[in-house]
Design a protein around this motif. Structure first.
Motif, PDB file in Angstrom:
ATOM      1  N   SER A  64      36.325  46.407  39.033  1.00 57.76           N
ATOM      2  CA  SER A  64      35.753  45.069  39.129  1.00 57.76           C
ATOM      3  C   SER A  64      34.746  45.081  40.282  1.00 57.76           C
ATOM      4  CB  SER A  64      36.839  44.017  39.365  1.00 57.76           C
ATOM      5  OG  SER A  64      37.619  44.335  40.491  1.00 57.76           O
ATOM      6  N   PRO A  65      33.513  44.636  40.044  1.00 57.97           N
ATOM      7  CA  PRO A  65      32.439  44.797  41.039  1.00 57.97           C
ATOM      8  C   PRO A  65      32.748  44.211  42.409  1.00 57.97           C
ATOM      9  CG  PRO A  65      31.535  44.153  38.920  1.00 57.97           C
ATOM     10  CD  PRO A  65      33.023  44.058  38.783  1.00 57.97           C
ATOM     11  N   SER A  66      33.284  42.996  42.457  1.00 64.17           N
ATOM     12  CA  SER A  66      33.540  42.358  43.753  1.00 64.17           C
ATOM     13  C   SER A  66      34.547  43.141  44.583  1.00 64.17           C
ATOM     14  CB  SER A  66      34.046  40.924  43.546  1.00 64.17           C
ATOM     15  OG  SER A  66      33.030  40.095  43.062  1.00 64.17           O
ATOM     16  N   VAL A  67      35.626  43.596  43.936  1.00 64.12           N
ATOM     17  CA  VAL A  67      36.665  44.332  44.658  1.00 64.12           C
ATOM     18  C   VAL A  67      36.115  45.665  45.167  1.00 64.12           C
ATOM     19  CG1 VAL A  67      38.937  45.422  44.468  1.00 64.12           C
ATOM     20  CG2 VAL A  67      38.498  43.231  43.347  1.00 64.12           C
ATOM     21  N   ALA A  68      35.420  46.382  44.301  1.00 64.87           N
ATOM     22  CA  ALA A  68      34.884  47.694  44.694  1.00 64.87           C
ATOM     23  C   ALA A  68      33.838  47.565  45.798  1.00 64.87           C
ATOM     24  CB  ALA A  68      34.288  48.399  43.476  1.00 64.87           C
ATOM     25  N   PHE A  69      33.041  46.504  45.753  1.00 70.87           N
ATOM     26  CA  PHE A  69      31.922  46.357  46.686  1.00 70.87           C
ATOM     27  C   PHE A  69      32.362  45.759  48.026  1.00 70.87           C
ATOM     28  CE2 PHE A  69      27.940  44.301  48.145  1.00 70.87           C
ATOM     29  CZ  PHE A  69      27.110  45.417  48.121  1.00 70.87           C
ATOM     30  N   TRP A  70      33.062  44.640  47.995  1.00 72.48           N
ATOM     31  CA  TRP A  70      33.346  43.907  49.218  1.00 72.48           C
ATOM     32  C   TRP A  70      34.587  44.393  49.961  1.00 72.48           C
ATOM     33  CZ3 TRP A  70      29.364  41.617  51.044  1.00 72.48           C
ATOM     34  CH2 TRP A  70      28.434  41.024  50.199  1.00 72.48           C
ATOM     35  N   SER A  71      35.341  45.298  49.378  1.00 73.64           N
ATOM     36  CA  SER A  71      36.453  45.911  50.121  1.00 73.64           C
ATOM     37  C   SER A  71      36.122  47.369  50.430  1.00 73.64           C
ATOM     38  CB  SER A  71      37.756  45.829  49.312  1.00 73.64           C
ATOM     39  OG  SER A  71      37.671  46.582  48.121  1.00 73.64           O
TER      40      SER A  71
END
Length: 479
Positions: A169-176
């Motif tokens: 999932s883009p948000s999880v991979a990017f912002w964490s």
């Protein structure tokens, strides 16, 4: 030094892979890790180009200077890592402000030391640390759910839900990833959940005494590690601690009721909910902002501070039914020049705003202003998040079935229903996702902040949605 640090990094990855080669999700290990490291590299590069994360400027200044002390005062540096106390001889003044930021900087300085003070490599180290937590948590959930599945199709659906929710999932991979507090938070939180589930797993039946004996030492180590991780999560994100840890302990209490009381699922759920309420009440005494007498004040102050620093397009307003002066007349300057408020909304007034806060925490942003599209003012991060949120909302709508819901409620309240630990685990996930979404939106009513902060519960939310989809949509996702 950079070459040695790179070889060390590759060695750590290889060791982690071979220690997890027999895990259920191991086939996608390098694909998931590669995507995570790419997102970490991209996030740091975007920060260098566009300064999208102002906090990283202060983090970089602190971690480079602190890691230098390892060579000049090794004992003092190690004491600083363990206790957080600076050697007075250093005469060091932090560029970072806040106790939680100090704790995070200690962790980053160690990674910066391992990376030979190369910031790109430090970013990759931090991304890999987050991946370790996500990997451990996803595999433990896979073990628990697949053990209870009766078909290969259901097992494939569980794996797919975990792949998408935790790794792709883009948000999880990017912002964490990169030098974000959320990366360290997921390292702590993922291992904390994994160790707790392992401890519960130990109490299930074993085939022979030898395997039980060999497991006991590991369980003792994991139990100690669980307590240490609880302290670390409290120091880094106390509000995540205040909800997650009571939920886990309440789940453990309900888990053991299956062995001591052969009752129905209703009894198990009542024990879970009752234990959770009691433990939350105890946990609220651990931090002043969690006190029941002060929580509305803490949320309101943080809310107003966030709004005062936010752009108009990013603000999320909560309109209270005030019994006092208008908001612009409700504050004064204290003796230190800080803004102080005369009155605060009550807990009931905050509760009135919880539906909007829940919607914001789960799905904002949904609307995008395209009037500045193609210019430097357009927010492409918000656009990417909005697309992701619309996909999540669409999939969530597909899971809604009144017939299924009525059947499940009837099953839960049936006196003949047997205890089911997975149902309690589902309840844990639902309470955690809904509770964190509401609290985060109330405390930080800024769209950009919510996009970042919700990565702590978003993997569970996406996992739950995909698990509820029917076979038609699962086949589409697999393609």
């Amino acid at each position: 030094m950079i070459l040695l640090s790179t070889l060390l990094f590759l060695g750590i990855i290889s060791t982690h892979y071979y220690c997890n080669i027999n895990e259920i999700l191991s086939k996608t290990y390098f694909f998931a890790l590669g995507f995570k490291l790419f997102c970490g590299f991209l996030l740091y590069q975007l920060h260098l180009s566009f300064a999208i994360l102002p906090d990283l400027i202060f983090y970089k200044q602190d971690i480079v200077r602190l890691s230098n002390y390892f060579w000049s005062d090794t004992i003092g540096y190690l004491n600083f890592l363990l206790t957080g106390k600076l050697n007075p001889a250093w005469k060091y003044v932090f560029a970072t402000e806040g106790e939680r930021a100090f704790f995070f900087v200690r962790y980053l300085s160690l990674l910066n030391l391992l990376a030979a003070q190369n910031m790109y490599l430090t970013s990759l180290y931090s991304s890999f640390i987050a991946f370790i937590g996500l990997w451990a948590c996803a595999n433990r959930l896979a073990n628990w759910f697949i053990q209870e599945s009766n078909s290969k199709n259901k097992a494939r659906q569980i794996k797919l839900a975990l792949y998408i929710g935790f790794f792709f999932s883009p948000s999880v991979a990017f912002w964490s990833s990169s030098l974000m507090k959320e990366s360290f938070m997921w390292f702590i939180m993922g291992l904390l959940i994994a160790f707790f589930l392992d401890i519960l797993e130990y109490f299930k039946e074993y085939e022979d005494t030898k395997s039980k004996k060999s497991s006991f030492t590991g369980i003792v180590i994991k139990s100690i590690s669980f307590l240490i991780l609880c302290v670390c999560l409290f120091l880094l994100k106390y509000y995540y601690f205040a909800l997650l840890v009571p939920l886990l302990i309440a789940f453990g209490v309900s888990f053991f009721t299956v062995y001591f009381f052969k009752k129905s699922i209703r009894f198990q759920l009542l024990v879970f909910l009752g234990s959770f309420v009691c433990i939350v009440g105890l946990a609220s005494n651990l931090h002043p902002n969690l006190w029941l007498s002060r929580i509305s004040e803490a949320i309101f102050i943080n809310q107003q501070n966030i709004l005062s620093k936010s752009d108009f397009d990013s603000q999320i307003y909560f309109v209270y039914d005030y019994d006092f002066e208008p908001l612009h007349q409700n504050y004064f300057q204290d003796q230190y020049g800080h803004r102080a408020y005369k009155n605060y909304p009550s807990l009931f007034q905050l509760f009135e705003q919880s539906p909007k806060a829940l919607l914001a925490g789960l799905f904002f942003p949904l609307a995008i202003d395209f009037s500045s599209f193609g210019t430097s003012d357009f927010n492409y991060y918000k656009l990417a998040s909005a697309i992701e949120n619309w996909v999540i909302l669409f999939l969530l709508i597909q899971t809604i079935s009144i017939k299924k819901l009525a059947y499940q409620i009837r099953f839960l309240f049936s006196p003949k229903s047997k205890p089911n630990t997975l149902i309690v685990l589902w309840c844990l996930g639902i309470i955690f996702c809904l509770g964190m979404a509401t609290l985060l939106a109330l405390s930080a009513p800024n769209v950009g902040a919510i996009i970042r902060y919700k990565v702590g519960f978003l993997p569970f939310f996406i996992f739950g949605i995909i698990m509820r989809l029917d076979e038609f949509f699962i086949n589409l996702l697999q393609k």
